[in-house]
Design a protein around this motif. Structure first.
Motif, PDB file in Angstrom:
ATOM      1  N   GLU A 120     -13.804   3.236   5.355  1.00 60.39           N
ATOM      2  CA  GLU A 120     -12.593   2.726   4.626  1.00 60.39           C
ATOM      3  C   GLU A 120     -12.187   1.391   4.833  1.00 60.39           C
ATOM      4  OE1 GLU A 120     -10.323   5.811   6.432  1.00 60.39           O
ATOM      5  OE2 GLU A 120     -10.254   7.117   4.882  1.00 60.39           O
ATOM      6  N   THR A 121     -11.503   0.819   3.746  1.00 59.94           N
ATOM      7  CA  THR A 121     -11.120  -0.544   3.873  1.00 59.94           C
ATOM      8  C   THR A 121      -9.933  -0.530   4.475  1.00 59.94           C
ATOM      9  OG1 THR A 121      -9.980  -0.424   1.578  1.00 59.94           O
ATOM     10  CG2 THR A 121     -12.245  -1.061   1.618  1.00 59.94           C
ATOM     11  N   TYR A 122      -9.419  -1.842   4.889  1.00 55.02           N
ATOM     12  CA  TYR A 122      -8.229  -1.971   5.570  1.00 55.02           C
ATOM     13  C   TYR A 122      -7.054  -1.193   4.665  1.00 55.02           C
ATOM     14  CZ  TYR A 122      -3.977  -4.281   7.289  1.00 55.02           C
ATOM     15  OH  TYR A 122      -2.285  -4.356   7.729  1.00 55.02           O
ATOM     16  N   ALA A 123      -6.959  -1.373   3.486  1.00 62.90           N
ATOM     17  CA  ALA A 123      -5.698  -0.946   2.344  1.00 62.90           C
ATOM     18  C   ALA A 123      -6.007   0.586   2.522  1.00 62.90           C
ATOM     19  CB  ALA A 123      -6.029  -1.460   0.897  1.00 62.90           C
ATOM     20  N   GLU A 124      -7.024   1.237   2.813  1.00 65.48           N
ATOM     21  CA  GLU A 124      -7.153   2.496   2.616  1.00 65.48           C
ATOM     22  C   GLU A 124      -6.860   3.052   4.067  1.00 65.48           C
ATOM     23  OE1 GLU A 124     -11.078   2.967  -0.550  1.00 65.48           O
ATOM     24  OE2 GLU A 124     -11.253   2.671   1.700  1.00 65.48           O
ATOM     25  N   MET A 125      -7.148   2.565   4.901  1.00 64.87           N
ATOM     26  CA  MET A 125      -6.847   2.696   6.353  1.00 64.87           C
ATOM     27  C   MET A 125      -5.068   2.815   6.380  1.00 64.87           C
ATOM     28  SD  MET A 125      -9.141   3.502   8.666  1.00 64.87           S
ATOM     29  CE  MET A 125      -8.580   2.680  10.231  1.00 64.87           C
ATOM     30  N   GLN A 126      -4.523   1.871   5.904  1.00 56.74           N
ATOM     31  CA  GLN A 126      -3.186   1.726   5.832  1.00 56.74           C
ATOM     32  C   GLN A 126      -2.495   3.033   5.101  1.00 56.74           C
ATOM     33  OE1 GLN A 126      -2.558  -0.733   8.680  1.00 56.74           O
ATOM     34  NE2 GLN A 126      -0.838  -1.069   7.086  1.00 56.74           N
ATOM     35  N   ASP A 127      -3.202   3.195   4.157  1.00 52.87           N
ATOM     36  CA  ASP A 127      -2.578   4.123   3.155  1.00 52.87           C
ATOM     37  C   ASP A 127      -2.701   5.649   4.013  1.00 52.87           C
ATOM     38  OD1 ASP A 127      -1.887   2.371   1.273  1.00 52.87           O
ATOM     39  OD2 ASP A 127      -3.506   2.879  -0.181  1.00 52.87           O
ATOM     40  N   LYS A 128      -3.808   5.755   4.649  1.00 50.66           N
ATOM     41  CA  LYS A 128      -4.122   7.053   5.360  1.00 50.66           C
ATOM     42  C   LYS A 128      -2.976   7.297   6.279  1.00 50.66           C
ATOM     43  CE  LYS A 128      -7.991   9.176   7.725  1.00 50.66           C
ATOM     44  NZ  LYS A 128      -9.540   8.833   8.108  1.00 50.66           N
ATOM     45  N   TYR A 129      -2.700   6.340   7.141  1.00 49.12           N
ATOM     46  CA  TYR A 129      -1.860   6.391   8.305  1.00 49.12           C
ATOM     47  C   TYR A 129      -0.579   6.196   8.027  1.00 49.12           C
ATOM     48  CZ  TYR A 129      -5.905   7.079  11.142  1.00 49.12           C
ATOM     49  OH  TYR A 129      -6.961   7.866  11.511  1.00 49.12           O
ATOM     50  N   LYS A 130       0.006   5.729   6.753  1.00 46.00           N
ATOM     51  CA  LYS A 130       1.483   5.358   6.540  1.00 46.00           C
ATOM     52  C   LYS A 130       2.447   6.562   6.757  1.00 46.00           C
ATOM     53  CE  LYS A 130       1.323   1.211   3.661  1.00 46.00           C
ATOM     54  NZ  LYS A 130       1.514   0.679   2.191  1.00 46.00           N
ATOM     55  N   PRO A 131       1.966   7.589   6.316  1.00 44.81           N
ATOM     56  CA  PRO A 131       2.907   8.872   6.349  1.00 44.81           C
ATOM     57  C   PRO A 131       2.988   9.136   8.031  1.00 44.81           C
ATOM     58  CG  PRO A 131       1.222   9.290   4.904  1.00 44.81           C
ATOM     59  CD  PRO A 131       0.709   8.096   5.454  1.00 44.81           C
ATOM     60  N   LEU A 132       2.297   8.773   8.875  1.00 43.39           N
ATOM     61  CA  LEU A 132       2.277   9.301  10.290  1.00 43.39           C
ATOM     62  C   LEU A 132       3.108   8.186  10.970  1.00 43.39           C
ATOM     63  CD1 LEU A 132       1.572  10.559  12.881  1.00 43.39           C
ATOM     64  CD2 LEU A 132      -0.454   9.051  13.184  1.00 43.39           C
ATOM     65  N   ALA A 133       3.062   6.994  10.440  1.00 43.89           N
ATOM     66  CA  ALA A 133       3.799   5.892  10.952  1.00 43.89           C
ATOM     67  C   ALA A 133       5.366   5.997  10.699  1.00 43.89           C
ATOM     68  CB  ALA A 133       3.449   4.362  10.384  1.00 43.89           C
ATOM     69  N   HIS A 134       5.658   6.406   9.165  1.00 42.45           N
ATOM     70  CA  HIS A 134       6.894   6.971   8.613  1.00 42.45           C
ATOM     71  C   HIS A 134       7.539   8.064   9.431  1.00 42.45           C
ATOM     72  CE1 HIS A 134      10.041   7.311   5.781  1.00 42.45           C
ATOM     73  NE2 HIS A 134       9.648   8.407   5.517  1.00 42.45           N
ATOM     74  N   TYR A 135       6.602   8.926   9.632  1.00 41.24           N
ATOM     75  CA  TYR A 135       7.052  10.032  10.352  1.00 41.24           C
ATOM     76  C   TYR A 135       7.925   9.842  11.735  1.00 41.24           C
ATOM     77  CZ  TYR A 135       7.041  14.232  13.187  1.00 41.24           C
ATOM     78  OH  TYR A 135       7.193  15.279  14.214  1.00 41.24           O
ATOM     79  N   LEU A 136       6.939   8.948  12.541  1.00 39.74           N
ATOM     80  CA  LEU A 136       7.456   8.483  13.962  1.00 39.74           C
ATOM     81  C   LEU A 136       8.453   7.695  13.771  1.00 39.74           C
ATOM     82  CD1 LEU A 136       3.943   7.594  15.557  1.00 39.74           C
ATOM     83  CD2 LEU A 136       5.422   9.487  16.125  1.00 39.74           C
ATOM     84  N   SER A 137       8.857   6.794  12.892  1.00 38.72           N
ATOM     85  CA  SER A 137       9.896   6.074  12.759  1.00 38.72           C
ATOM     86  C   SER A 137      11.060   6.827  12.639  1.00 38.72           C
ATOM     87  CB  SER A 137      10.032   5.072  11.400  1.00 38.72           C
ATOM     88  OG  SER A 137       8.876   4.190  11.383  1.00 38.72           O
TER      89      SER A 137
END
Length: 288
Positions: A54-71
């Motif tokens: 996966e590209t950097y952008a794809e990785m960011q999109d993949k894990y954004k929901p997890l980061a948002h949840y932790l926030s």
């Protein structure tokens, strides 16, 4: 009218006198009262190692929901940073730049626990082994048959590669007794085996290639014992309360439909409590 005007002047004079004496006091009070400071953000590092395509952008999109949840759960910003570079991962852990990190590169995570003060928060649920794969019509029947053969491996610092070389070492096969080729991406590696440019290859059992290999007619010649799965670590700079809150948040993901969706997105079944011991044991084995 004169009476009203006089009263107005008296009122204004009183107000001016009060301001004259109150202003310094109010200013001093304001300066002595600390302003409310928002809690500092946490940097969450993500590394799927060299197996990811996966590209950097794809990785960011993949894990954004997890980061948002932790926030939301930690009540402070969690900033996401993804990387495929193992050099970058090593640097950021050595310098304690990542407050939290989720990585598939188990030996680097274990070294961060042993040498850099990182603490294990939770472990992703799942099974992790290294598979030596061959074609269905391969004459290779046992690990000993790999001696002198062409073997395809992921990049040199990949966890699968380190495990594969340790397995060969324990079998009495040294790197100079085989012909090793390193591939970026396990798809390319498997393609080399399929097209007979390589006689065997080592892949992670969690990969799509491994799951489809036997279904498509290939064989698994040799499989490692079960290895510790992907950890979530916290820097020594992160306080105990934040670590405990992170642990509770990650363990709770599997309890709600929204959490299940986040887990599915990042490709794990959930998180569980674990100990550093199996990670450190694997690192010791790899470094023999």
């Amino acid at each position: 009218m004169h009476v009203i005007a006089n009263l107005a002047r008296i009122k204004m004079s009183l107000i001016q006198s009060l301001l004259k004496y109150l202003t310094p006091a109010l200013t001093a009070l304001a300066l002595s009262t600390p302003a409310y400071a928002a809690p500092p953000s946490l940097l969450l590092g993500i590394s799927e190692g060299t197996a990811s395509t996966e590209t950097y952008a794809e990785m960011q999109d993949k894990y954004k929901p997890l980061a948002h949840y932790l926030s939301l759960q930690l009540k402070r910003p969690v900033v996401l940073e993804s990387s495929r570079s193992l050099e970058s991962l090593n640097y950021n852990l050595k310098n304690k730049r990542y407050d939290l990190v989720l990585t598939r590169v188990v030996q680097i995570a274990a070294r961060a626990m042993r040498d850099d003060g990182y603490r294990l928060v939770v472990t992703a649920k799942g099974e992790l082994m290294t598979d030596f794969i061959v074609r269905a019509d391969s004459p290779l029947k046992s690990p000993a048959d790999l001696k002198g053969k062409k073997i395809a491996l992921p990049e040199e610092q990949a966890f699968v590669t380190r495990v594969a070389l340790a397995m060969l070492r324990d079998q009495g096969i040294q790197p100079n007794q085989v012909s090793l080729s390193y591939f970026r991406g396990q798809e390319a590696l498997a393609d080399g085996v399929q097209k007979k440019s390589q006689e065997a290859g080592a892949i992670g059992s969690f990969s799509k290639i491994a799951k489809n290999w036997t279904a498509q007619g290939g064989r698994v010649l040799w499989q490692s014992p079960k290895l510790p799965f992907w950890p979530v670590l916290a820097s020594a700079n992160v306080d105990d309360a934040t670590i405990n809150a992170t642990k509770t948040a990650l363990l709770g993901l599997s309890n709600t439909p929204e959490g299940e969706a986040i887990l599915k997105n990042v490709g794990v079944a959930g998180f569980a409590i674990s100990e550093p011991t199996p990670y450190l044991a694997v690192l010791k084995w790899l470094d023999k």
